[in-house]
Design a protein around this motif. Structure first.
Motif, mmCIF file in Angstrom:
data_model
loop_
_atom_site.group_PDB
_atom_site.id
_atom_site.type_symbol
_atom_site.label_atom_id
_atom_site.label_comp_id
_atom_site.label_asym_id
_atom_site.label_seq_id
_atom_site.Cartn_x
_atom_site.Cartn_y
_atom_site.Cartn_z
ATOM 1 N N LEU A 133 0.835 -1.208 0.000
ATOM 2 C CA LEU A 133 0.000 0.000 0.000
ATOM 3 C C LEU A 133 0.868 1.254 0.000
ATOM 4 C CD1 LEU A 133 -2.865 -0.782 2.544
ATOM 5 C CD2 LEU A 133 -3.091 -0.453 0.083
ATOM 6 N N ASN A 134 0.381 2.307 -0.674
ATOM 7 C CA ASN A 134 1.082 3.586 -0.681
ATOM 8 C C ASN A 134 0.772 4.416 0.557
ATOM 9 O OD1 ASN A 134 2.219 3.091 -3.177
ATOM 10 N ND2 ASN A 134 0.570 4.109 -4.295
ATOM 11 N N GLN A 135 -0.472 4.284 1.072
ATOM 12 C CA GLN A 135 -0.831 5.102 2.232
ATOM 13 C C GLN A 135 -2.035 4.541 2.960
ATOM 14 O OE1 GLN A 135 -1.783 9.088 0.925
ATOM 15 N NE2 GLN A 135 -3.673 8.472 -0.063
ATOM 16 N N LEU A 136 -2.167 4.982 4.208
ATOM 17 C CA LEU A 136 -3.357 4.741 5.014
ATOM 18 C C LEU A 136 -4.033 6.083 5.252
ATOM 19 C CD1 LEU A 136 -2.006 2.224 7.682
ATOM 20 C CD2 LEU A 136 -3.725 1.759 5.913
ATOM 21 N N THR A 137 -5.344 6.069 5.247
ATOM 22 C CA THR A 137 -6.114 7.281 5.498
ATOM 23 C C THR A 137 -7.040 7.022 6.679
ATOM 24 O OG1 THR A 137 -7.869 6.607 3.977
ATOM 25 C CG2 THR A 137 -6.081 7.942 3.051
ATOM 26 N N LEU A 138 -7.537 8.090 7.262
ATOM 27 C CA LEU A 138 -8.516 7.967 8.331
ATOM 28 C C LEU A 138 -9.290 9.271 8.444
ATOM 29 C CD1 LEU A 138 -7.524 9.704 11.055
ATOM 30 C CD2 LEU A 138 -5.899 7.838 11.182
ATOM 31 N N GLY A 170 -27.338 18.921 18.176
ATOM 32 C CA GLY A 170 -27.677 20.230 17.622
ATOM 33 C C GLY A 170 -26.516 21.028 17.074
ATOM 34 N N GLU A 171 -25.304 20.501 17.148
ATOM 35 C CA GLU A 171 -24.140 21.204 16.609
ATOM 36 C C GLU A 171 -23.540 20.412 15.464
ATOM 37 O OE1 GLU A 171 -21.145 22.834 19.174
ATOM 38 O OE2 GLU A 171 -22.482 22.664 20.903
ATOM 39 N N TRP A 172 -22.956 21.147 14.517
ATOM 40 C CA TRP A 172 -22.285 20.497 13.396
ATOM 41 C C TRP A 172 -20.813 20.336 13.722
ATOM 42 C CZ3 TRP A 172 -24.488 17.947 9.652
ATOM 43 C CH2 TRP A 172 -25.841 18.214 9.380
ATOM 44 N N ILE A 173 -20.304 19.139 13.466
ATOM 45 C CA ILE A 173 -18.927 18.776 13.801
ATOM 46 C C ILE A 173 -18.169 18.465 12.506
ATOM 47 C CG2 ILE A 173 -17.469 17.214 15.152
ATOM 48 C CD1 ILE A 173 -19.558 18.832 16.836
ATOM 49 N N ASP A 174 -16.963 19.024 12.398
ATOM 50 C CA ASP A 174 -16.114 18.751 11.237
ATOM 51 C C ASP A 174 -15.471 17.373 11.349
ATOM 52 O OD1 ASP A 174 -16.662 21.364 10.471
ATOM 53 O OD2 ASP A 174 -14.684 22.136 11.050
ATOM 54 N N ALA A 175 -15.207 16.755 10.211
ATOM 55 C CA ALA A 175 -14.408 15.533 10.150
ATOM 56 C C ALA A 175 -13.022 15.929 9.641
ATOM 57 C CB ALA A 175 -15.039 14.507 9.219
ATOM 58 N N ILE A 176 -12.010 15.504 10.363
ATOM 59 C CA ILE A 176 -10.620 15.792 10.001
ATOM 60 C C ILE A 176 -10.079 14.545 9.305
ATOM 61 C CG2 ILE A 176 -8.329 16.342 10.890
ATOM 62 C CD1 ILE A 176 -9.900 17.547 13.375
ATOM 63 N N ASN A 177 -9.699 14.713 8.050
ATOM 64 C CA ASN A 177 -9.165 13.601 7.256
ATOM 65 C C ASN A 177 -7.643 13.645 7.313
ATOM 66 O OD1 ASN A 177 -11.806 12.791 6.305
ATOM 67 N ND2 ASN A 177 -11.756 14.665 5.105
ATOM 68 N N MET A 178 -7.054 12.505 7.655
ATOM 69 C CA MET A 178 -5.607 12.425 7.803
ATOM 70 C C MET A 178 -5.067 11.294 6.948
ATOM 71 S SD MET A 178 -5.475 12.961 11.974
ATOM 72 C CE MET A 178 -3.780 13.551 12.057
ATOM 73 N N LYS A 179 -3.760 11.352 6.675
ATOM 74 C CA LYS A 179 -3.136 10.271 5.911
ATOM 75 C C LYS A 179 -1.722 10.039 6.404
ATOM 76 C CE LYS A 179 -1.326 13.047 2.091
ATOM 77 N NZ LYS A 179 -1.383 13.305 0.660
ATOM 78 N N LEU A 180 -1.256 8.834 6.160
ATOM 79 C CA LEU A 180 0.121 8.447 6.450
ATOM 80 C C LEU A 180 0.636 7.715 5.224
ATOM 81 C CD1 LEU A 180 2.615 8.002 8.229
ATOM 82 C CD2 LEU A 180 1.445 6.042 9.252
ATOM 83 N N THR A 181 1.635 8.279 4.581
ATOM 84 C CA THR A 181 2.198 7.649 3.394
ATOM 85 C C THR A 181 3.263 6.633 3.797
ATOM 86 O OG1 THR A 181 3.954 9.295 3.150
ATOM 87 C CG2 THR A 181 1.855 9.757 2.025
ATOM 88 N N ARG A 182 3.494 5.691 2.918
ATOM 89 C CA ARG A 182 4.556 4.702 3.138
ATOM 90 C C ARG A 182 5.893 5.420 3.347
ATOM 91 N NH1 ARG A 182 5.748 -0.419 2.523
ATOM 92 N NH2 ARG A 182 3.668 -0.937 1.780
#
Length: 189
Positions: A133-138, A170-182
């Motif tokens: 794999l080139n990377q993992l994301t979350l 009742g509140e909107w929450i952001d999703a933080i997308n992260m990655k780790l490359t090989r």
């Protein structure tokens, strides 16, 4: 010659760390602890899940995890207590980036003791050492800074933010997308 891009997780490893053992599910023994995790209010909040689930369906789901070849699902076992405290999952293969998604769930018996940090590190190391794999994301919700810190310690970096991804109380929450490359992972070895 073209590199084989498919990932085969038919072999489910047992990975032993200092505090945790990652292993295939032993559904009969694990199931009461899985239900405890899946019904835990903090788990429900931090995963954006709801508490309504059918135990029979969940049982059937976990009975099929060890047979999956396109994903890796492992139980996180507390070595000291010798029972399941959560799970790690590597799934959702993306051919364009030759990447997969990582996620972890830690129930109430496993929190605040470094078990999630070790399970994350062990899983990341296993995946990069045993696949091409080139990377993992979350993705982690903004109201979960503890998990974000664990991911950063493991080498994950900010990739993007999905604004207002989850509505919670009742509140909107952001999703933080992260990655780790090989390449970044190799730099930490």
């Amino acid at each position: 010659m073209e590199m084989n891009r498919m990932i085969d997780f038919s072999n489910k490893p047992t990975i032993t760390g200092e505090k945790v053992i990652l292993r295939p599910f032993m559904v009969e023994a694990d199931f009461p602890y899985l239900v405890e995790c899946l019904k835990d209010p903090e788990v429900l909040k931090l995963t954006g899940s709801d508490s309504g689930f059918d135990q029979e369906e969940v049982l059937k789901w976990y009975q099929t995890r060890n047979g999956q070849t396109d994903r890796l699902d492992l139980a996180i076992v507390d070595k000291q207590e010798n029972h399941l405290v959560g799970e790690v999952v590597v799934n959702l293969y993306e051919e364009a980036d030759h990447s997969m998604n990582f996620r972890i769930l830690i129930g109430p018996r496993g929190r605040n003791r470094g078990l999630g940090t070790e399970a994350t590190r062990l899983t990341v190391d296993y995946v990069f050492a045993n696949t091409n794999l080139n990377q993992l994301t979350l993705s982690v919700f903004a109201f979960n800074p503890r998990a974000k810190k664990v991911y950063e310690k493991t080498g994950f970096v900010l990739d993007s933010i999905d604004k207002d991804d989850l509505q919670y109380e009742g509140e909107w929450i952001d999703a933080i997308n992260m990655k780790l490359t090989r390449e970044a992972w190799q730099g930490t070895k």
